[in-house]
Each structure stands twice: as C-alpha cells, then as structure tokens.
Design a protein around this motif. Structure first.
Motif, PDB file in Angstrom:
ATOM      1  N   ARG A  59     -11.486  57.263 -28.523  1.00  0.00           N
ATOM      2  CA  ARG A  59     -11.281  58.427 -27.656  1.00  0.00           C
ATOM      3  C   ARG A  59     -12.520  59.331 -27.758  1.00  0.00           C
ATOM      4  O   ARG A  59     -13.163  59.404 -28.816  1.00  0.00           O
ATOM      5  CB  ARG A  59     -10.017  59.205 -28.062  1.00  0.00           C
ATOM      6  N   PRO A  60     -12.819  60.042 -26.673  1.00  0.00           N
ATOM      7  CA  PRO A  60     -14.023  60.894 -26.638  1.00  0.00           C
ATOM      8  C   PRO A  60     -13.803  62.185 -27.428  1.00  0.00           C
ATOM      9  O   PRO A  60     -12.676  62.637 -27.583  1.00  0.00           O
ATOM     10  CB  PRO A  60     -14.215  61.159 -25.159  1.00  0.00           C
ATOM     11  N   THR A  61     -14.910  62.859 -27.903  1.00  0.00           N
ATOM     12  CA  THR A  61     -14.861  64.100 -28.646  1.00  0.00           C
ATOM     13  C   THR A  61     -16.118  64.905 -28.352  1.00  0.00           C
ATOM     14  O   THR A  61     -17.171  64.349 -28.027  1.00  0.00           O
ATOM     15  CB  THR A  61     -14.737  63.832 -30.167  1.00  0.00           C
ATOM     16  N   ASP A  62     -16.015  66.263 -28.516  1.00  0.00           N
ATOM     17  CA  ASP A  62     -17.136  67.153 -28.288  1.00  0.00           C
ATOM     18  C   ASP A  62     -18.025  67.301 -29.527  1.00  0.00           C
ATOM     19  O   ASP A  62     -19.102  67.901 -29.460  1.00  0.00           O
ATOM     20  CB  ASP A  62     -16.624  68.554 -27.856  1.00  0.00           C
ATOM     21  N   ARG A  63     -17.574  66.880 -30.630  1.00  0.00           N
ATOM     22  CA  ARG A  63     -18.354  67.049 -31.855  1.00  0.00           C
ATOM     23  C   ARG A  63     -19.514  66.080 -31.885  1.00  0.00           C
ATOM     24  O   ARG A  63     -19.409  64.984 -31.368  1.00  0.00           O
ATOM     25  CB  ARG A  63     -17.466  66.818 -33.067  1.00  0.00           C
ATOM     26  N   ARG A  64     -20.520  66.612 -32.546  1.00  0.00           N
ATOM     27  CA  ARG A  64     -21.666  65.739 -32.698  1.00  0.00           C
ATOM     28  C   ARG A  64     -21.659  65.149 -34.101  1.00  0.00           C
ATOM     29  O   ARG A  64     -21.193  65.777 -35.054  1.00  0.00           O
ATOM     30  CB  ARG A  64     -22.973  66.527 -32.456  1.00  0.00           C
TER      31      ARG A  64
ATOM     32  N   ASP B  18     -22.213  67.171 -37.691  1.00  0.00           N
ATOM     33  CA  ASP B  18     -21.942  68.611 -37.740  1.00  0.00           C
ATOM     34  C   ASP B  18     -20.983  68.978 -38.883  1.00  0.00           C
ATOM     35  O   ASP B  18     -21.141  70.022 -39.525  1.00  0.00           O
ATOM     36  CB  ASP B  18     -21.369  69.074 -36.375  1.00  0.00           C
TER      37      ASP B  18
END
Length: 282
Positions: free
Chosen positions: A192-197, A200
């Motif tokens: 699933r996609p996530t905004d975290r890099r 971090d």
C-alpha cells in the motif's frame, strides 16, 4: 583320794587304761569368753584310776606374759582344732594358782582350790559362779565343721548409653516447572502507498516487548522428623559359680571301728609305750 597325772605320762605307762581312741587336746588353740584368743592347751590331767580327763592345762599367754593354769575340763567346748572356754574370764584366770609341773595334784585338793578361785574377791560379781561336779566332765561331743557357700550380689555399672545428635549434609534434587516468554515475530507482506519517506523515522520507530520468565527461589524450613527416648529394661539370668568347700567327717565305721580316709580299719594292736615315746620324740 584319786591322784591326777599328766595325760602324756599315762599314755606311756597305762595305755590299757585309756584305750586307743582317747582325745588328746595338747597343742589346740584356746579361747576364753567372747571367743578371745588366750593361748594354747599344753596338756591335760587325768585320774590315775579311771584315765578320765579332769583338767586342761592352759597356757594363758594371751592374757598374761606367761601363766599356766588348770581349767576344769567340763568348761571346754571343742570345735575342730580349737578349744573354747565360753565362761572363762581374765579375772578368773588371774585368781587361779600357777600350774606346778613338779607338784603331785589330787582331784579333791584341786577341786577346793577351784571353788575359791571362781568366787574370789578379785573376780567381778557378774563373773563369779559355783563350780559344779559336771564342770569336771570332759566334753564327749566333737563338733564337725563344714563350709557352705554364701552368695551376695553387688550392683555394678555394666554399660553406659549416651545418645546425642550431629549434623549430616546431603544433596537433595527438587523438580520445579518454570515458565519463560520468548519473542515471536510475524512478518506480513503489505502493498500500500504511504507519504513517508524512507529514513524519516528511522530513530523514532522502535517496538519494545518485555519477555518474562519464572525463576526458582529455594528456601529451607526446619521440621521435627523423629523423637528418641532412652529408658532401661531389666533382664534376669542365672550364673553358676563353682567353689571348693570342706567339711569334717568322723573317722569311724558303722560298727564303731576307727578307719582311715579310704575306709580301711586302723589296727593299733602291738603298739607299745616305747613306740609312742619314740613317735613323740621322747
């Protein structure tokens, strides 16, 4: 008036008068009242007509440094090798005249002297007595002695019991069930996609899980495991004790004949006065 002669003289000159089985007290130990040892018998005086012993010649050296006296034969009690004068006291002997070896004594004359001696003023009142005719009869009874065993019991310590205690160390193993936790990691594939890099939250994201385990804690408690009491019991047993004893027997057979230890007749026929004197070293 009958005369008195020494027994050893009549043995040599008138053996037919006294026979073979006469009693000769010479050399016997003499005892006075209360069985006090007073000396020994030095001989005897007998009647010249009958051969009967009327007096014993007593050496009273136990009471006096040296004194021989004539004591009526009937006052004697013969026990084995001992002659007891149960009523004869030191005061009585002190009142008696000293025996004269060279004097010719008569029965009647000496009888009168006795009557005075036994009631003399120097004799305490309690020890005085009148001389009787029976006081001159020689004892015709011999006391035969025998030894008997007497058993006494002594209390002794036969054993000693001591009960104590000491410490014994031993290893004991006890099985204990313990629990412990182990980490179990499950990994699940996710898409699933996530905004975290990436990177971090590398230092902030950790998960801690406490793992618990049981640990055995061993303690010791003291218990009374046994009680000991000490007592005593009494047991009886029979013990046989062997000891040698003696007794005296009379040397005569059923017919009154003199016999030796094997029962053989003792024949004294043919013994002369000269044989007697030679045997006695005279």
């Amino acid at each position: 008036m009958s005369q008195l002669i020494r027994l050893r003289d009549i043995q040599a000159t008138h053996r037919d008068l006294i026979g073979d089985d006469y009693y000769d007290p010479t050399g016997k130990t003499a005892y006075g009242a209360n069985e006090e040892k007073i000396g020994k018998i030095e001989g005897a005086l007998v009647e010249d007509t009958t051969g009967r012993i009327r007096y014993l010649i007593v050496d009273a050296g136990g009471w006096f440094s040296s004194k021989e006296v004539l004591v009526p034969a009937g006052l004697a009690r013969i026990v084995g090798d001992d002659v007891f004068f149960d009523s004869l006291t030191k005061a009585q002997v002190e009142a008696m005249e000293v025996y004269d070896h060279d004097y010719q004594y008569s029965y009647k004359e000496q009888y009168e002297r006795d009557r005075k001696a036994f009631v003399a003023d120097t004799v305490p009142q309690a020890e005085r007595f009148e001389v009787q005719d029976t006081s001159y009869n020689a004892p015709n009874t011999l006391e035969l002695l025998e030894e008997r065993l007497t058993v006494n019991k002594d209390r002794i310590v036969a054993g000693l019991v001591k009960v104590g205690k000491h410490v014994v160390t031993e290893e004991r193993n006890i099985d204990v069930d313990l629990e412990e936790e182990h980490a179990h990691i499950e990994r699940t594939n996710v898409d699933r996609p996530t905004d975290r890099r990436i990177g971090d939250d590398l230092h902030d994201q950790t998960i801690e899980v406490e793992l618990e385990a049981e640990r055995a804690r061993v303690g010791k408690e003291t218990y009374v495991a046994e009680e000991v009491s000490v007592g005593k019991t009494t047991q009886h047993h029979t013990e046989t004790i062997a000891e040698t004893i003696q007794r005296e027997e009379l040397d005569v057979d059923r017919d009154g004949n003199v016999v030796d230890r094997e029962g053989n007749l003792v024949n004294r026929e043919g013994i002369t006065a000269e044989d007697v004197r030679r045997a006695r070293g005279m």
